[in-house]
Structure formats: structure tokens, C-alpha cells
Enzyme design. Structure first.
Site, PDB file in Angstrom:
ATOM      1  N   PHE A  40     -37.061  19.938  25.389  1.00  0.00           N
ATOM      2  CA  PHE A  40     -37.453  18.743  24.629  1.00  0.00           C
ATOM      3  C   PHE A  40     -37.849  17.669  25.629  1.00  0.00           C
ATOM      4  O   PHE A  40     -37.029  17.205  26.417  1.00  0.00           O
ATOM      5  CB  PHE A  40     -36.332  18.210  23.727  1.00  0.00           C
ATOM      6  CG  PHE A  40     -36.797  16.999  22.961  1.00  0.00           C
ATOM      7  CD1 PHE A  40     -37.502  17.128  21.779  1.00  0.00           C
ATOM      8  CD2 PHE A  40     -36.585  15.709  23.462  1.00  0.00           C
ATOM      9  CE1 PHE A  40     -37.982  16.016  21.090  1.00  0.00           C
ATOM     10  CE2 PHE A  40     -37.062  14.589  22.782  1.00  0.00           C
ATOM     11  CZ  PHE A  40     -37.757  14.740  21.597  1.00  0.00           C
ATOM     12  N   ASP A  92     -36.509  16.042  34.256  1.00  0.00           N
ATOM     13  CA  ASP A  92     -36.436  15.083  33.151  1.00  0.00           C
ATOM     14  C   ASP A  92     -34.973  14.719  32.909  1.00  0.00           C
ATOM     15  O   ASP A  92     -34.216  15.484  32.325  1.00  0.00           O
ATOM     16  CB  ASP A  92     -37.063  15.713  31.896  1.00  0.00           C
ATOM     17  CG  ASP A  92     -37.033  14.771  30.686  1.00  0.00           C
ATOM     18  OD1 ASP A  92     -36.310  13.755  30.741  1.00  0.00           O
ATOM     19  OD2 ASP A  92     -37.716  15.073  29.692  1.00  0.00           O
ATOM     20  N   LYS A 119     -34.366   6.112  28.081  1.00  0.00           N
ATOM     21  CA  LYS A 119     -33.177   5.891  27.247  1.00  0.00           C
ATOM     22  C   LYS A 119     -32.228   4.818  27.832  1.00  0.00           C
ATOM     23  O   LYS A 119     -32.516   3.650  27.688  1.00  0.00           O
ATOM     24  CB  LYS A 119     -32.471   7.216  26.982  1.00  0.00           C
ATOM     25  CG  LYS A 119     -33.345   8.126  26.094  1.00  0.00           C
ATOM     26  CD  LYS A 119     -32.571   9.205  25.389  1.00  0.00           C
ATOM     27  CE  LYS A 119     -33.407   9.801  24.266  1.00  0.00           C
ATOM     28  NZ  LYS A 119     -34.029  11.083  24.565  1.00  0.00           N
TER      29      LYS A 119
HETATM   30  C1  LIG Z   1     -35.469  11.471  24.355  1.00  0.00           C
HETATM   31  C2  LIG Z   1     -36.071  12.330  25.388  1.00  0.00           C
HETATM   32  C3  LIG Z   1     -37.421  12.214  25.750  1.00  0.00           C
HETATM   33  C4  LIG Z   1     -38.388  11.295  25.014  1.00  0.00           C
HETATM   34  O1  LIG Z   1     -38.010   9.963  25.068  1.00  0.00           O
HETATM   35  P1  LIG Z   1     -38.647   8.920  24.011  1.00  0.00           P
HETATM   36  O2  LIG Z   1     -38.186   7.589  24.520  1.00  0.00           O
HETATM   37  O3  LIG Z   1     -38.100   9.257  22.666  1.00  0.00           O
HETATM   38  O4  LIG Z   1     -40.122   9.083  24.078  1.00  0.00           O
HETATM   39  C5  LIG Z   1     -37.898  13.003  26.771  1.00  0.00           C
HETATM   40  N1  LIG Z   1     -37.095  13.867  27.413  1.00  0.00           N
HETATM   41  C6  LIG Z   1     -35.792  14.016  27.088  1.00  0.00           C
HETATM   42  C7  LIG Z   1     -34.948  14.985  27.848  1.00  0.00           C
HETATM   43  C8  LIG Z   1     -35.237  13.269  26.058  1.00  0.00           C
HETATM   44  O5  LIG Z   1     -33.963  13.441  25.706  1.00  0.00           O
END
Ligand SMILES: *Cc1c(COP(=O)(O)O)cnc(C)c1O
Length: 409
Positions: free
Chosen positions: A144, A229, A258
Site C-alpha cells: 500500500f 516507504d 502521516k
Molecule cells: C498512508 C500511506 C501512504 C499514503 O499516504 P496519504 O497521505 O494517504 O497519501 C503511503 N504509503 C504508506 C505505507 C501509507 O501507510
């Protein structure tokens, strides 16, 4: 439920696109680990804004920094310098211990991922010498990384993907947790490997211990960038500053989002060395809001909070307590529990019910949580949670499992 809540839910249903399926609770105020609904009921926040609220709601130091910056300047655009951004970046590369580090400031997580993909492709063409238009990036199954067209192009989640084509080419998917499969997928046109160090949305999937170190070696040997990520896993969630720290790895590009915005404003960043981020020249990438002084002031304060190590320590210690408490529920409604730091994935016995049923039962016990999908639940309390609250939280999960078992939800 109060009529006020009913009315708000009805209006929401009419006026807001149905891209979420919220639990029927309408929140009005929040403080630390707790939120209060429009009827005055309090709930423990075990989702913490998908880890955007690592420091809890309205952490006093973050609110103070925000208010101070609101009284100075909020937005300048990067057509001009502002007096907050460089200091924020300096503190961030120091926290992440990237000596020649550079920061590309963005807003949302998906933008950080998109930006890293652009940087990796450009690096591939200009530095690695990949033939024009031929770059590929290796990604992991079950990933994700966000919701844009390019990102969902390499998602395996049909809900996220179906109906949104045509898709962006240039990605190769290999099974998560299999470092050899990554090595096999790399060829002379591979510019990067992109992955989550622990898969959050997939249900807190922790890969084998040597996974990340092995991929780091493969990337180095093949002149391929490692993009990690850490948008959900980073900034204290795993009991360390980054999940990479658990295996002593440094990515070429680390993606943050986040919690970097302190739960107040969207702040994301691509962090890497000047030899990689340096490929971007004026006009080649940008963002109207990225690096704005308000976001920078909040992000800088987030970095200051993490620089003491206190939150990482709390996450590690209380995380052990949470995990051992939850492990005692395996066989009592749970079939598996796993996690690192204050980040736990719970698999509910499918014979008992779904993750959503357990979340609804938890709501009756004053706990807000969210299923990731199917029978999997994620618990990610704010890192300001107390040990008494952790013990209490485990008890509420126990009650909720019993409620679902006897057919109350
Ligand atoms: C939440 C998330 C994203 C996307 O972040 P947004 O601010 O919602 O665009 C990307 N990678 C990971 C691992 C995430 O948990």
C-alpha cells in the site's frame, strides 16, 4: 446514538463521496489518546489517524508551535525562501542520520511516493544510464503506497485498482518478504526497489529479519536505488525512529508522511542523499504547498519531539506489553497476533466473525479501531498511551471478542 449524530451522518452520506465506510461515531473533540463524540461519549483512539497521530491529539508542544507560526506567516510558496523550511530539513536529516542528506518537501504520503518514483526514474536515465523510457521499478505484492493512478497501477488490491485504468507501466511485482525474488526481478533497466519495511495496510506484516539487509546489498551491488516507504512505519511507531533502524539499513530514499505533520497539517518528505535528490533542477518538480512555513514549523517540532528518543522508548516498551497482552487472546477469538512497537495486527478467527464486527463491538467498549480488511484488525495507539491504558485496551479487545462470539454484533 444522539439525534445530532444521526443528522450529521445523514448529511455526510448525502454530501460526501462514499469512498470510506466509517464506523457510526461522530467525533467533536480530542485530547491525547482520547476522542469525544457529539453526544459526549469518550473513546480511546486505537487507530491514531492511521499513525498520523503518533503524538496523540493536540500534543501541547505541537499546538504551541502551530499557534506561534500562525501568528507569523503560513504560506509563501517556494517562489521565495521562508525562514522555517531549511531548519526543518536540517533537523530531519540529522534525526535520520543522513550526513549528506537532502529533503524534498511535499504534503501527502502519495505525493512523496510519486515524487520518489520521478526522482528514481530521472536518476536512472541521468546517472545510471538507462535507455530513455525503459526504466523499471521492483515493488512488493500486497503493498500500500497511496491512491494516485500510478500508485494503484502496481497495487494488488482490486478495490483500489479496478475501474481506474489505463495503468502506468514500468513496475514489476514480486512476493513480499522474499529477497531472492527481488534480486531475480532486477535487470539492467531497474532503477529502484520500492517497499514498506513492514506492511501496514496489509495487516502489519513483518518480513523475515534478513529481508531488508539482503535487499540493501542487492541494490548496492546492482546500482539500484532502495526506496523505503516509512509513511506509516516511521517516526516512532516501531519503537525506533524508522523501521529501517530495526535492521540497521539506510535506504537511498526514505519516504515520510502521516506523523510528520503532527496530526495537524499534511506534511510529507522524500529524504535522501544529495547524489540522488540532486538530479532535480528548477521546474522539474514542485508543489504549491510543499515546504510551507506552517508545515515546516510543525514538522520541525515533530522532529524535536523524536530527537529526545522518549517516544521511541515508550513505543518499544509499551509495544511489548501490548503484544504480550494480545498474545494471551490467541485461541480466545484470535488466530494470530503480530507486531513491532505500538503497532499490532490481529487476525480474528473467521469462524467468529469479521474484523469490522469486532470493531463495532470495540466501539461499545469505548475503543475506536479499524479493520484493515477481512478478518484483520490493526491496533496503533498514540505513543502517549499509558501502561494502564494498554492493559485496559487488551481487556476491551477480550470483551469485544466475547461479544462477537455470543452473537451480539
Ligand atoms: C498512508 C500511506 C501512504 C499514503 O499516504 P496519504 O497521505 O494517504 O497519501 C503511503 N504509503 C504508506 C505505507 C501509507 O501507510
Amino acid at each position: 446514538m444522539s439525534t445530532v449524530a444521526d443528522e450529521i451522518i445523514e448529511l455526510d452520506d448525502e454530501r460526501i463521496a462514499h469512498n470510506y465506510h466509517p464506523l457510526p461515531v461522530v467525533l467533536a473533540t480530542a485530547d491525547g489518546s482520547w476522542v469525544t463524540d457529539v453526544g459526549g461519549l469518550r473513546y480511546f483512539d486505537a487507530l491514531a489517524g492511521y499513525s498520523a497521530l503518533n503524538f496523540g491529539h493536540r500534543h501541547p508542544a505541537l499546538i504551541e508551535a502551530t499557534k506561534a507560526q500562525l501568528d507569523r506567516v503560513t504560506l509563501t510558496s517556494r517562489a521565495f525562501y521562508n525562514d522555517q523550511l531549511a531548519a526543518f530539513a536540517e533537523a530531519l536529516v540529522e534525526l535520520l542520520q543522513i550526513p549528506d542528506g537532502m529533503v524534498l518537501p511535499m504534503n501527502t504520503g502519495a505525493e512523496a511516493v510519486e515524487s520518489a518514483i520521478k526522482v528514481a526514474r530521472k536518476w536512472g536515465y541521468e546517472v545510471k544510464g538507462v535507455a530513455d523510457g525503459q526504466a523499471n521499478i521492483v515493488v512488493a505484492g500486497g503493498n500500500f503506497h497511496g491512491r494516485t493512478i500510478t500508485i494503484i497501477s502496481f497495487s494488488e488490491d482490486e478495490d483500489a485498482r479496478a475501474g481506474f485504468g489505463p495503468y502506468t507501466p514500468g513496475f514489476r511485482t514480486v512476493p513480499y518478504g522474499d529477497a531472492a525474488a527481488v534480486a531475480d526481478a532486477i535487470d539492467e533497466n531497474t532503477v529502484a526497489v520500492l517497499l514498506e519495511p513492514i506492511q501496514g495496510e496489509a495487516g502489519i506484516i513483518v518480513p523475515p529479519e534478513d529481508y531488508l539487509p539482503a535487499i540493501r546489498r542487492t541494490c548496492t551491488d546492482n546500482n539500484v536505488l532502495l526506496i523505503v516507504d516509512e509513511i506509516q512505519s516511521g517516526l516512532g511507531r516501531t519503537g525506533t525512529t524508522l523501521a529501517q533502524d530495526l535492521s540497521d539499513v539506510r535506504a537511498d530514499l526514505t519516504l515520510l508522511g502521516k506523523a510528520l505533520g503532527g496530526g495537524i497539517v499534511p506534511v510529507s518528505a522524500v529524504v535522501g542523499s544529495a547524489s540522488v535528490l540532486g538530479v532535480l533542477q528548477p521546474g522539474q518538480h514542485g508543489s504549491t504547498f510543499g515546504g510551507n512555513p506552517l508545515a515546516s514549523a510543525v514538522g520541525h517540532k515533530v522532529v524535536d519531539l523524536l530527537a529526545t528518543g522518549e517516544f521511541q522508548e515508550r513505543s518499544a516498551t509499551l509495544g511489548k506489553q501490548l503484544l504480550s497482552g494480545l498474545e494471551s487472546l490467541v485461541g480466545e477469538g484470535l488466530v494470530d497476533v503480530r507486531g513491532v512497537g505500538l503497532w499490532a495486527g490481529l487476525d480474528v478467527d473467521p469462524n467468529l466473525g469479521t474484523g469490522r464486527q469486532v470493531c463495532k463491538a470495540l466501539q461499545e467498549h469505548q475503543v475506536l479501531a479499524k479493520d484493515t480488511h477481512g478478518s484483520t484488525l490493526r491496533l496503533a495507539p498514540p505513543l502517549v498511551v499509558t501502561d494502564e491504558e494498554v492493559t485496559w485496551l487488551v481487556e476491551q479487545v477480550r470483551h469485544a471478542l466475547v461479544d462477537v462470539k455470543v452473537g451480539n454484533f
